[in-house]
Design an enzyme around this catalytic site. Structure first.
Site, PDB file in Angstrom:
ATOM      1  N   CYS A 278     -94.120 -23.478  52.683  1.00 30.66           N
ATOM      2  CA  CYS A 278     -94.456 -23.723  51.274  1.00 30.66           C
ATOM      3  C   CYS A 278     -94.458 -25.212  50.974  1.00 30.66           C
ATOM      4  CB  CYS A 278     -93.460 -23.001  50.373  1.00 30.66           C
ATOM      5  SG  CYS A 278     -93.779 -23.292  48.636  1.00 30.66           S
TER       6      CYS A 278
ATOM      7  N   CYS B 273     -93.266 -26.185  47.556  1.00 28.65           N
ATOM      8  CA  CYS B 273     -91.808 -26.100  47.335  1.00 28.65           C
ATOM      9  C   CYS B 273     -91.097 -27.275  48.010  1.00 28.65           C
ATOM     10  CB  CYS B 273     -91.221 -24.828  47.933  1.00 28.65           C
ATOM     11  SG  CYS B 273     -92.170 -23.346  47.678  1.00 28.65           S
ATOM     12  N   ASP B 274     -91.536 -27.625  49.217  1.00 21.83           N
ATOM     13  CA  ASP B 274     -90.743 -28.528  50.055  1.00 21.83           C
ATOM     14  C   ASP B 274     -91.376 -29.905  50.288  1.00 21.83           C
ATOM     15  OD1 ASP B 274     -88.960 -26.430  50.320  1.00 21.83           O
ATOM     16  OD2 ASP B 274     -89.974 -25.637  52.090  1.00 21.83           O
TER      17      ASP B 274
END
Ligand code: NAP
Length: 310
Positions: A134, A137-138
């Site tokens: 992701c 997300c990261d």
């Protein structure tokens, strides 16, 4: 026995749109949100292709609005996951993780799809320690770092562009010599000076003890393998439909997608499928939402035809 008229499995755009329509048809739908409430759009950044938002909308915001809308029109949402089904019984039976068995006259399966992985030992071991599925997300954890993104579809393009906002360099690694991504996304990638495209290449190993330190890249044209030092690897190679609990109960194709005819009808009357779980081709939030709408209307017709609306 409490029998639900219309039970919806999954809370992505297909499930929540079905819920909105079913609520407004007085079907008093119950929706199980599943183990990734909101679905894949909750791990996306800006969604620019969902109509109605002239400047785009953040994926999590869009899904939150859909959920609130479904609740406001009367959907009962249960934050739980289906673990097994029995479609041979009438009413149909769905067993859940925490709420026991649910009984339903009609079911809309909209359980979506989950990210695929390369299947490397290092990928598993270093998950969350430099390996991620992701980027949105990261990505921000890789400020001024060197990373790789794997894949040749729109997700890989989107992820490369996203992480390039933070990373100092992005290797985009693809197993063939052409991308399947849309032209506009390919052009954005090619125009980005931080992204280096590596075609005809496969990651053979992800190396590191407590964190990613390098990868081995195999060139499938020259047969050469080279080691590239870096800090992170983002896997963006597509998705697998979430159909494992339905496999012995319903017709599924060779790739795991639920087979449908007349848009959302499965081989079992009263069971419908909508969204990525039955769509190997289009896989868009808006097409999923459209299928959710159709599945709800099909459910209504089934209930009416079988005198089950009361
Ligand atoms: P995808 O289109 O299925 O692409 C997956 C990519 O991963 C392909 O290039 C494939 O290579 C590669 N791949 C698959 N298995 C692999 C493996 N084991 N090892 C190495 N590479 C592997 O998936 P996606 O990019 O997630 O996109 C899915 C759908 O969502 C598409 O319809 C896409 O248009 C849509 N989408 C749209 C947007 C947007 O519009 N902004 C953003 C994201 C996704 P091959 O090409 O060789 O098969």
């Amino acid at each position: 026995m409490n029998i639900i008229k219309n039970l919806i499995l999954g809370s992505g755009p297909a499930g929540l749109t079905a819920a909105i329509y079913s609520s407004r048809s007085n079907l008093e739908p119950v929706l199980l949100s599943g183990n990734e409430p909101g679905g894949q759009l909750t791990v996306t950044s800006l969604v620019e292709n969902f109509p109605g938002f002239e400047n785009g909308i953040l994926g999590p915001e869009l899904m939150n609005s859909m959920r609130e809308q479904a609740i406001n029109v009367g959907t009962k949402i249960i934050d739980d996951t289906a673990i097994s089904v029995d479609f041979s019984k009438k009413p149909f039976v769905v067993s859940t993780e925490r709420n026991g068995e649910l009984y339903a006259h009609t079911i809309i399966i909209s359980t979506g799809a989950s990210a695929k992985w390369l299947g490397l030992e290092g990928e598993k071991r270093l998950m969350g320690k430099g390996v991620s599925g992701c980027a949105t997300c990261d990505g921000a954890f890789f400020k001024e770092k060197v990373v790789a993104v794997v894949g040749g579809g729109d997700s890989a393009m989107e992820d490369s562009l996203f992480v390039s906002k933070f990373a100092s360099k992005v290797y985009l690694i693809h197993r063939r010599d052409e991308f399947r991504a849309s032209k506009i996304m390919q052009d954005r990638v090619k125009d980005n000076p931080k992204i280096e495209i590596i075609f005809n290449s496969e990651i053979k190993d992800i190396i590191g003890e407590d964190k990613v330190v390098s990868i081995d890249i195999f060139n499938n044209k020259t047969g050469e393998t080279k080691n590239v030092p870096l800090d992170g690897v983002f896997i963006a190679i597509g998705h697998t439909p979430n159909t494992s609990i339905f496999k012995s109960s319903i017709d599924i194709d060779d790739n795991g997608y639920i087979k449908v005819h007349d848009f959302t009808k499965t081989n079992i009357a009263g069971i419908f499928a909508a969204g990525d779980v039955s769509d190997p081709k289009y896989k868009q939030a808006i097409s999923s939402a459209g299928m959710g709408c159709i599945a709800s209307i099909d459910s209504l017709h089934f209930l009416e035809d079988n005198n089950l609306t009361q």
